[in-house]
Write a protein that holds these residues in place. Structure first.
Motif, PDB file in Angstrom:
ATOM      1  N   THR A   7       0.831  -1.205   0.000  1.00  0.00           N
ATOM      2  CA  THR A   7       0.000   0.000   0.000  1.00  0.00           C
ATOM      3  C   THR A   7       0.861   1.248   0.000  1.00  0.00           C
ATOM      4  O   THR A   7       0.671   2.158  -0.814  1.00  0.00           O
ATOM      5  CB  THR A   7      -0.941   0.001   1.224  1.00  0.00           C
ATOM      6  N   VAL A   8       1.823   1.301   0.903  1.00  0.00           N
ATOM      7  CA  VAL A   8       2.697   2.474   1.004  1.00  0.00           C
ATOM      8  C   VAL A   8       3.570   2.584  -0.240  1.00  0.00           C
ATOM      9  O   VAL A   8       3.780   3.688  -0.756  1.00  0.00           O
ATOM     10  CB  VAL A   8       3.538   2.424   2.289  1.00  0.00           C
ATOM     11  N   GLY A   9       4.052   1.460  -0.740  1.00  0.00           N
ATOM     12  CA  GLY A   9       4.871   1.490  -1.954  1.00  0.00           C
ATOM     13  C   GLY A   9       4.121   2.084  -3.130  1.00  0.00           C
ATOM     14  O   GLY A   9       4.658   2.914  -3.874  1.00  0.00           O
ATOM     15  N   GLY A  19       6.984   4.432 -11.375  1.00  0.00           N
ATOM     16  CA  GLY A  19       6.330   3.133 -11.350  1.00  0.00           C
ATOM     17  C   GLY A  19       6.527   2.417 -10.029  1.00  0.00           C
ATOM     18  O   GLY A  19       7.384   2.775  -9.226  1.00  0.00           O
ATOM     19  N   TYR A  20       5.726   1.369  -9.835  1.00  0.00           N
ATOM     20  CA  TYR A  20       5.787   0.547  -8.629  1.00  0.00           C
ATOM     21  C   TYR A  20       5.975  -0.908  -9.028  1.00  0.00           C
ATOM     22  O   TYR A  20       5.384  -1.380  -9.995  1.00  0.00           O
ATOM     23  CB  TYR A  20       4.485   0.691  -7.827  1.00  0.00           C
ATOM     24  N   ARG A  21       6.800  -1.613  -8.263  1.00  0.00           N
ATOM     25  CA  ARG A  21       7.029  -3.034  -8.522  1.00  0.00           C
ATOM     26  C   ARG A  21       7.183  -3.750  -7.179  1.00  0.00           C
ATOM     27  O   ARG A  21       7.853  -3.256  -6.283  1.00  0.00           O
ATOM     28  CB  ARG A  21       8.298  -3.205  -9.348  1.00  0.00           C
ATOM     29  N   ASP A  22       6.565  -4.911  -7.069  1.00  0.00           N
ATOM     30  CA  ASP A  22       6.614  -5.712  -5.848  1.00  0.00           C
ATOM     31  C   ASP A  22       7.237  -7.053  -6.197  1.00  0.00           C
ATOM     32  O   ASP A  22       6.705  -7.790  -7.035  1.00  0.00           O
ATOM     33  CB  ASP A  22       5.195  -5.891  -5.298  1.00  0.00           C
ATOM     34  N   GLY A  64      11.674   2.836 -10.428  1.00  0.00           N
ATOM     35  CA  GLY A  64      10.735   3.436  -9.489  1.00  0.00           C
ATOM     36  C   GLY A  64      10.836   2.793  -8.115  1.00  0.00           C
ATOM     37  O   GLY A  64      11.900   2.368  -7.679  1.00  0.00           O
ATOM     38  N   VAL A  65       9.706   2.706  -7.454  1.00  0.00           N
ATOM     39  CA  VAL A  65       9.629   2.122  -6.118  1.00  0.00           C
ATOM     40  C   VAL A  65       9.552   0.602  -6.237  1.00  0.00           C
ATOM     41  O   VAL A  65       8.747   0.075  -6.997  1.00  0.00           O
ATOM     42  CB  VAL A  65       8.381   2.662  -5.364  1.00  0.00           C
ATOM     43  N   VAL A  66      10.394  -0.092  -5.476  1.00  0.00           N
ATOM     44  CA  VAL A  66      10.397  -1.548  -5.448  1.00  0.00           C
ATOM     45  C   VAL A  66      10.114  -1.990  -4.017  1.00  0.00           C
ATOM     46  O   VAL A  66      10.817  -1.585  -3.093  1.00  0.00           O
ATOM     47  CB  VAL A  66      11.752  -2.132  -5.907  1.00  0.00           C
ATOM     48  N   ALA A  67       9.098  -2.810  -3.841  1.00  0.00           N
ATOM     49  CA  ALA A  67       8.774  -3.379  -2.533  1.00  0.00           C
ATOM     50  C   ALA A  67       9.358  -4.782  -2.465  1.00  0.00           C
ATOM     51  O   ALA A  67       9.187  -5.576  -3.388  1.00  0.00           O
ATOM     52  CB  ALA A  67       7.261  -3.419  -2.332  1.00  0.00           C
ATOM     53  N   ARG A 142      -0.414   4.663  12.400  1.00  0.00           N
ATOM     54  CA  ARG A 142      -0.423   5.631  11.301  1.00  0.00           C
ATOM     55  C   ARG A 142      -1.215   5.083  10.124  1.00  0.00           C
ATOM     56  O   ARG A 142      -1.200   3.885   9.856  1.00  0.00           O
ATOM     57  CB  ARG A 142       0.999   5.923  10.818  1.00  0.00           C
ATOM     58  N   THR A 143      -1.824   5.994   9.385  1.00  0.00           N
ATOM     59  CA  THR A 143      -2.507   5.618   8.154  1.00  0.00           C
ATOM     60  C   THR A 143      -1.451   5.427   7.054  1.00  0.00           C
ATOM     61  O   THR A 143      -0.328   5.938   7.172  1.00  0.00           O
ATOM     62  CB  THR A 143      -3.490   6.711   7.697  1.00  0.00           C
ATOM     63  N   PRO A 144      -1.805   4.730   5.980  1.00  0.00           N
ATOM     64  CA  PRO A 144      -0.853   4.604   4.867  1.00  0.00           C
ATOM     65  C   PRO A 144      -0.398   5.968   4.326  1.00  0.00           C
ATOM     66  O   PRO A 144       0.771   6.124   3.968  1.00  0.00           O
ATOM     67  CB  PRO A 144      -1.645   3.822   3.814  1.00  0.00           C
ATOM     68  N   GLU A 145      -1.296   6.931   4.294  1.00  0.00           N
ATOM     69  CA  GLU A 145      -0.934   8.268   3.817  1.00  0.00           C
ATOM     70  C   GLU A 145       0.091   8.924   4.738  1.00  0.00           C
ATOM     71  O   GLU A 145       1.028   9.571   4.277  1.00  0.00           O
ATOM     72  CB  GLU A 145      -2.185   9.145   3.689  1.00  0.00           C
ATOM     73  N   GLU A 146      -0.082   8.746   6.053  1.00  0.00           N
ATOM     74  CA  GLU A 146       0.875   9.317   7.013  1.00  0.00           C
ATOM     75  C   GLU A 146       2.235   8.638   6.894  1.00  0.00           C
ATOM     76  O   GLU A 146       3.277   9.303   6.964  1.00  0.00           O
ATOM     77  CB  GLU A 146       0.339   9.176   8.444  1.00  0.00           C
ATOM     78  N   VAL A 147       2.238   7.335   6.694  1.00  0.00           N
ATOM     79  CA  VAL A 147       3.493   6.600   6.534  1.00  0.00           C
ATOM     80  C   VAL A 147       4.190   7.041   5.249  1.00  0.00           C
ATOM     81  O   VAL A 147       5.404   7.259   5.230  1.00  0.00           O
ATOM     82  CB  VAL A 147       3.251   5.075   6.551  1.00  0.00           C
TER      83      VAL A 147
END
Length: 160
Positions: A7-9, A19-22, A64-67, A142-147
């Motif tokens: 979610t945070v990623g 981009g996002y990748r998990d 991009g972001v990698v989880a 914390r909410t995902p938005e706060e994190v």
């Protein structure tokens, strides 16, 4: 586990305009089965080898972001590959893990006495997470938005 990395990623990638990748999703797609099935059918060592390849591929191909899965940092080569990357360790205490997941979801490493096993996993892994982390962001309460905002602030990144 249950820390909110996916979610945070995704939120982080969205706010940064990348981009996002998990890597867990990459593994499921490549193997055609759930991670829990790989653990049961082939064992943890086989899964960790698959995971190591997935992380290396993601780091090489994706800007991009990698989880990463929670156990990815167990491999010294993976930890070395993370050097030079901005890495956020999303931390969480056991009470928060229980609240979020109930520790009753399909987690192969938490099959028996999940609270105790979660604590043991964290004791074994926390120093590795901290070793590779550019920033540590607590997620408890914390909410995902706060994190996500805390991660952006910790990394001093600007939103797109």
């Amino acid at each position: 586990m249950g820390v909110g990395k996916s979610t945070v990623g995704r939120l982080l990638a969205e706010r940064l305009g990348v981009g996002y990748r998990d890597t867990d999703e990459d593994i499921v797609t490549a193997e055609g089965r759930a991670i829990a099935e790989i653990f049961v059918d082939e064992g943890e060592d086989a899964f960790r080898a698959i995971e190591k390849r997935a992380v290396r591929t993601a780091l090489a191909e994706h800007e991009g972001v990698v989880a990463l899965g929670g156990g990815a940092v167990l491999d010294p080569d993976t930890r070395a590959a993370l050097a030079g990357h901005r890495v956020v360790y999303l931390s969480m205490e056991v009470d928060e893990a229980v609240r979020r997941t109930g520790l009753n979801v399909a987690r192969p490493l938490l099959a028996v006495n999940p609270r105790k096993q979660w604590r043991e996993l964290m004791e074994a892994r926390r120093h590795l997470y901290e070793e590779v982390a550019t920033a540590v962001v607590p997620t408890d309460g914390r909410t995902p938005e706060e994190v996500t905002q805390a991660a952006l602030d910790a990394l001093e990144l600007k939103q797109a």
